[in-house]
Design a protein around this motif. Structure first.
Motif, PDB file in Angstrom:
ATOM      1  N   MET A   1       0.824  -1.197   0.000  1.00  0.00           N
ATOM      2  CA  MET A   1       0.000   0.000   0.000  1.00  0.00           C
ATOM      3  C   MET A   1       0.862   1.252   0.000  1.00  0.00           C
ATOM      4  N   GLU A 247      -0.389   7.958   6.367  1.00  0.00           N
ATOM      5  CA  GLU A 247      -1.736   7.735   5.836  1.00  0.00           C
ATOM      6  C   GLU A 247      -2.695   7.888   6.998  1.00  0.00           C
ATOM      7  N   GLU A 358      -6.850  10.464  -0.867  1.00  0.00           N
ATOM      8  CA  GLU A 358      -6.812   9.241  -1.666  1.00  0.00           C
ATOM      9  C   GLU A 358      -8.210   8.637  -1.791  1.00  0.00           C
ATOM     10  N   GLY A 359      -9.084   9.001  -0.860  1.00  0.00           N
ATOM     11  CA  GLY A 359     -10.463   8.527  -0.951  1.00  0.00           C
ATOM     12  C   GLY A 359     -11.343   9.284   0.014  1.00  0.00           C
ATOM     13  N   MET A 360     -12.616   9.405  -0.312  1.00  0.00           N
ATOM     14  CA  MET A 360     -13.555   9.962   0.661  1.00  0.00           C
ATOM     15  C   MET A 360     -14.929   9.404   0.363  1.00  0.00           C
ATOM     16  N   PHE A 361     -15.736   9.292   1.396  1.00  0.00           N
ATOM     17  CA  PHE A 361     -17.096   8.802   1.184  1.00  0.00           C
ATOM     18  C   PHE A 361     -17.991   9.202   2.338  1.00  0.00           C
ATOM     19  N   ALA A 362     -19.253   9.385   1.970  1.00  0.00           N
ATOM     20  CA  ALA A 362     -20.275   9.707   2.965  1.00  0.00           C
ATOM     21  C   ALA A 362     -21.616   9.419   2.334  1.00  0.00           C
ATOM     22  N   LYS A 380      -9.888   9.642   3.485  1.00  0.00           N
ATOM     23  CA  LYS A 380      -8.598   8.965   3.624  1.00  0.00           C
ATOM     24  C   LYS A 380      -7.566   9.856   2.960  1.00  0.00           C
ATOM     25  N   ASP A 382      -3.310  10.912   2.323  1.00  0.00           N
ATOM     26  CA  ASP A 382      -1.898  10.615   2.530  1.00  0.00           C
ATOM     27  C   ASP A 382      -1.112  11.907   2.446  1.00  0.00           C
ATOM     28  N   ARG A 384       2.683  13.170   2.047  1.00  0.00           N
ATOM     29  CA  ARG A 384       4.077  12.839   1.723  1.00  0.00           C
ATOM     30  C   ARG A 384       4.983  13.814   2.449  1.00  0.00           C
TER      31      ARG A 384
ATOM     32  N   MET B 360     -21.147  11.483  -1.045  1.00  0.00           N
ATOM     33  CA  MET B 360     -19.984  11.877  -1.848  1.00  0.00           C
ATOM     34  C   MET B 360     -18.999  10.724  -1.847  1.00  0.00           C
ATOM     35  N   PHE B 361     -18.238  10.648  -2.918  1.00  0.00           N
ATOM     36  CA  PHE B 361     -17.230   9.597  -2.988  1.00  0.00           C
ATOM     37  C   PHE B 361     -16.169   9.936  -4.015  1.00  0.00           C
ATOM     38  N   ALA B 362     -14.993   9.439  -3.706  1.00  0.00           N
ATOM     39  CA  ALA B 362     -13.856   9.620  -4.608  1.00  0.00           C
ATOM     40  C   ALA B 362     -12.809   8.599  -4.223  1.00  0.00           C
ATOM     41  N   GLY B 363     -12.057   8.149  -5.193  1.00  0.00           N
ATOM     42  CA  GLY B 363     -10.885   7.326  -4.939  1.00  0.00           C
ATOM     43  C   GLY B 363     -11.185   6.041  -4.230  1.00  0.00           C
ATOM     44  N   TYR B 364     -10.310   5.699  -3.286  1.00  0.00           N
ATOM     45  CA  TYR B 364     -10.375   4.412  -2.607  1.00  0.00           C
ATOM     46  C   TYR B 364     -11.252   4.534  -1.360  1.00  0.00           C
ATOM     47  N   THR B 365     -12.237   3.646  -1.266  1.00  0.00           N
ATOM     48  CA  THR B 365     -13.175   3.743  -0.142  1.00  0.00           C
ATOM     49  C   THR B 365     -13.251   2.443   0.643  1.00  0.00           C
ATOM     50  N   GLY B 366     -12.344   1.504   0.380  1.00  0.00           N
ATOM     51  CA  GLY B 366     -12.350   0.232   1.097  1.00  0.00           C
ATOM     52  C   GLY B 366     -11.645   0.328   2.439  1.00  0.00           C
ATOM     53  N   PRO B 367     -11.397  -0.821   3.031  1.00  0.00           N
ATOM     54  CA  PRO B 367     -10.684  -0.817   4.323  1.00  0.00           C
ATOM     55  C   PRO B 367      -9.247  -0.355   4.153  1.00  0.00           C
ATOM     56  N   GLY B 368      -8.693   0.208   5.204  1.00  0.00           N
ATOM     57  CA  GLY B 368      -7.314   0.686   5.149  1.00  0.00           C
ATOM     58  C   GLY B 368      -7.151   1.804   4.155  1.00  0.00           C
ATOM     59  N   GLY B 369      -5.993   1.890   3.558  1.00  0.00           N
ATOM     60  CA  GLY B 369      -5.733   2.981   2.622  1.00  0.00           C
ATOM     61  C   GLY B 369      -5.225   2.458   1.294  1.00  0.00           C
ATOM     62  N   LYS B 370      -5.145   3.339   0.333  1.00  0.00           N
ATOM     63  CA  LYS B 370      -4.556   3.002  -0.965  1.00  0.00           C
ATOM     64  C   LYS B 370      -4.027   4.303  -1.527  1.00  0.00           C
ATOM     65  N   THR B 371      -2.758   4.340  -1.805  1.00  0.00           N
ATOM     66  CA  THR B 371      -2.120   5.605  -2.142  1.00  0.00           C
ATOM     67  C   THR B 371      -2.369   5.963  -3.599  1.00  0.00           C
ATOM     68  N   VAL B 372      -3.573   6.465  -3.828  1.00  0.00           N
ATOM     69  CA  VAL B 372      -3.982   6.827  -5.181  1.00  0.00           C
ATOM     70  C   VAL B 372      -4.334   8.310  -5.229  1.00  0.00           C
ATOM     71  N   PRO B 374      -6.886  10.262  -7.145  1.00  0.00           N
ATOM     72  CA  PRO B 374      -8.038   9.958  -7.997  1.00  0.00           C
ATOM     73  C   PRO B 374      -8.153  10.953  -9.159  1.00  0.00           C
TER      74      PRO B 374
END
Lengths: 515, 515
Positions: A1, A247, A358-362, A380, A382, A384, B360-372, B374
């Motif tokens: 990751m 992160e 890196e991600g957001m949701f609601a 979420k 990150d 650097r 709202m949503f963008a990028g990675y929304t699963g468990p943990g993180g993912k360095t993306v 979007p």
């Protein structure tokens, strides 16, 4: 990751070579080092090469078997099994001692191999892999099937194929080949492995800082990780450092806030009820400049060091050699931030800390709409980091920034963090790497700092304080993605397949031994 | 989706009754209206009541069969089948003419029933239902199983049970009962049905504005919709209007923006690449006040009318009768916005436009993180509107606001919109509703304006320009949620089950006939 290695497939070096630079053919591995065994450098490797060739099937089988046992920290999958398997692999490769070290998270493995050599070399392995969804793969992710890939050759497809089991299994194959050729490795080895790299190595310090591990590492001059560093056309980039990273998951709930409704409620009530989604949007908005490109967190730049003259020189050389248009095309880039000239963009990439969502949701995220006022919003991020920022400092300043603005109820969960890491260009690790690559006829470039991140700081920072980096021939890509692959037999004459990369690790050990 | 009716389960009226107000027992439906047939009002309903009782099983079966055919606009499911089924149901209930009217979206149904009566009454039906996931239900959502529900009685569980097939099927049962009792309905009926209510009725105007439909509606004095208006303990709230609404999806992409990388890319590149997620966050942030509670869109309040003295009086009466603590507890509310006193919070609820982020949503929304980093970010918003705002004005002003701030590339897709709707307290529709409820001994309250929304504006606005509202006994809840239910046999003496509600519709038709 948290993975700088993913970047290699996108390296500037890879680009220019893919764009058509011709190269001297290197159809098969060959004797690379002229020095005699008496000098401490590589002896004739013909017998080792023959052993590598002979052992090809079992080396591939070893990698496939390892891929069949995915250890995934985020899912708690095969945690102890993965560590035991790692220890067995090291034992089979000739390590005399292998200890599984339990931590507050997933266990590490500590192993040593005394070859009676003058030099002791430190190594870093990870045995965990990223999550995967088999439905997205063209062949089963745990099978390690070998298929033809246009322009590359025969590749092995599987989760962990290149990140990181492939290169690591290739290094183990080198140890097997040395033994089969009747050779002892020319250096002693101290190896530390972890099972949490893909979640940011949160407990790896508990492994490395154990007294017996620290004592073993004190005998080393460097720590390195096997790595498929070549672009599809064989070029390599040697990074002198990497950015750090934290992160962070930010969660805003009505419950923690103490305002609004405790659960999701019909959106018509918005007129009389507060929204945690708006609260998160407003809080996020304070973290960067208006264009989202500069961190705006209180005190964030306090310890940020500018690039050195040598670092700027390396970037200028890169700009001169590698056309901007090629890189833009390869990466699908339309513009650099603020329409910067290419050199300025590369200097930013190497020198600037960042805040990324890196991600957001609601609330409702399905098709169409749903008139709900959510009770929770998540982002979420990150961050650097560059020298001399630290992960701990970044977390502390982020929390203080939010608290000062009244957002103290927004939960801040740091899911992983690395300090920046930097290694001297003059170190034996870097100089040996450069020498072996150059002797193989590769186009080699330097990078002052990888914009990605890896847990090298655990070795470059105190108390270990050693040079740390990656080394390895070979190529693979699609880390973290479906159809992750590792080249087994390469088409391009400058790119080494698994057997060539195996010999490359032997060459590297002899180069280190001669340092 | 765009659904004020959902709010009824949360009505203030419901609350205070649930909190324990005692009521006169009304164990079974009884003769309610004393006026003689000669006066045009309700005759003795004993025979109708007997028919309702006799027809209970077939009325339930009719509802269950209808539930078994879900027409879901968002999924394009059973679009034509749903309209044909609606037309068949109307035909069976005695409508002489039923026409399926195709639109640019899903078809509507127009039906008329001439009973040779003096008064013609307009009606609104919807035949579509909300999406559902069977895995979340305690009994199959298309079965219409009847189960015991503590505190309520026997309820029918199914998608559409209360929103809106249950109340509509109950009204049809009233027409069947009248016929079985040898009676003609005391009014003529003009009915328009749509199959897109759950996606915001985007093409319903194309049905209502057809010349033959308009001509038929011109004969009417009002348009109403069957509705299970009672709280679990029998109380009802009569709304004199409803807020308008637009639902909007905002999408920010690097592609439309012309900046950054075209696809998702590793987050380490953030230092040199723009982020559409930050861009959306910054754009969203301009839409409201710092606390997210007041719209801050240019010119948004231009046509917002303050509450009238009568509307404030109705709210004050509500505050006096219904304890704030009960409503807070029922809704799970911790605080009103800005810690307002209860009356101020209710005035805001009735009078203020809102901007809500429903998702709202963008990028990675699963468990943990993912360095993306979007390449796309999405927000779903709903904007509640009050008189004299209109949906068209709101969309125009939103677009202008974003464009003025340089966010013209952010796509604005309006997925549904209603103008506000308001009906005179003195209208026959409201007065008849109040009279029937009161004659049934119910605790009735008024609301100046529902904070939710429904497509009543299609009738209250030009060219139809009629009073419009809901009427009906009975109760159900969990609209749009799993285990949506409709009470078939009620426990509480003031709450009517399906048979009682059936008779209620008969009473209402006689009351309208007498107006």
């Amino acid at each position: 990751m948290i993975d700088g290695r993913i970047l290699r497939g996108l390296s500037r070096r890879g680009l220019v070579l893919m764009a058509g630079a011709a190269g001297v053919a290197l159809a098969s591995p060959r004797r690379l080092l002229a020095a005699s065994p008496a000098s401490g450098a590589a002896p004739d490797l013909a017998e080792v090469k023959a052993a590598v060739e002979r052992q090809r099937p079992e080396a591939i089988k070893r990698l496939q078997d390892w891929i069949a046992l995915p250890s995934i920290a985020a899912e708690g999958r095969n945690v102890q099994e993965g560590a035991r398997y790692m220890a067995e692999l090291l034992k089979d490769a000739g390590f005399q001692n292998q200890t599984i070290i339990q931590t507050d998270g997933r266990p590490g493995v500590f192993a040593t191999m005394d070859n009676g050599a003058a030099r002791t070399v430190g190594m870093y392995f990870m045995y965990d892999v990223k999550q995967f969804d088999p439905a997205e793969w063209s062949s089963p992710p745990l099978e390690g099937r070998i298929v033809e890939k246009t322009g590359l050759g025969k590749v092995l497809i599987g989760r962990g194929a290149v990140n990181q089991k492939g290169p690591e299994a290739t290094f183990l194959a080198a140890l097997h080949a040395l033994r089969a050729a009747g050779r002892k490795p020319p250096v002693n080895l101290v190896l530390v492995a972890e099972g949490e790299e893909e979640i940011g190595s949160p407990h790896f310090g508990q492994v490395v800082h154990r007294p017996e591990v620290l004592a073993a590492l004190k005998k080393c001059h460097e720590v390195w990780m096997p790595f498929a560093a070549q672009s599809p056309t064989g070029g390599v980039e040697v990074d002198l450092g990497a950015k750090g990273l934290i992160e962070v998951e930010l969660v805003c709930t009505t419950k923690a806030w103490g305002r609004g409704a405790l659960d999701d409620i019909h959106s018509s009530f918005k007129a009389e009820l507060d929204s945690p989604v708006w609260r998160l949007v407003k809080a996020l908005s304070t973290l960067t400049s208006e264009d989202g490109n500069d961190p705006a967190i209180d005190g964030w730049f306090e310890h940020v060091k500018p690039l050195t003259a040598r670092q700027k020189q390396i970037i200028a050389e890169d700009v001169a050699k590698n056309p901007e248009a090629d890189r833009k095309k390869f990466m699908g880039v339309q513009t650099w931030v603020r329409d910067l000239p290419y050199r300025d963009a590369l200097e930013r990439l190497a020198s600037q800390p960042t805040v990324n969502i890196e991600g957001m949701f609601a609330g409702y995220t399905g098709p169409g709409g749903k008139t709900v006022l959510p009770s929770k919003a998540t982002a979420k991020l990150d961050f650097r980091l560059v020298p001399d920022q630290t992960a701990a400092e970044a977390e502390r300043k982020l929390r203080a920034h939010l608290a000062k603005r009244g957002y103290g109820d927004i939960s801040v969960t740091v899911t992983g963090g690395y300090d920046p890491t930097q290694t001297e260009e003059s170190s034996a690790l870097i100089q040996s790497s450069l020498a072996v690559y150059r002797q193989a006829g590769l186009d080699v470039s330097l990078s002052p700092r990888l914009a990605g991140s890896w847990p090298g700081y655990i070795f470059t920072g105190p108390p270990v304080s050693l040079p740390a980096g990656h080394f390895g021939f070979g190529h693979g890509s699609r880390q973290h993605a479906p159809d992750e692959y590792y080249v087994i037999e390469a088409e391009h004459p400058k790119l080494r397949g698994m057997a060539g990369a195996t010999l490359g690790y032997v060459e590297f050990l002899y180069a280190l031994a001669a340092s």
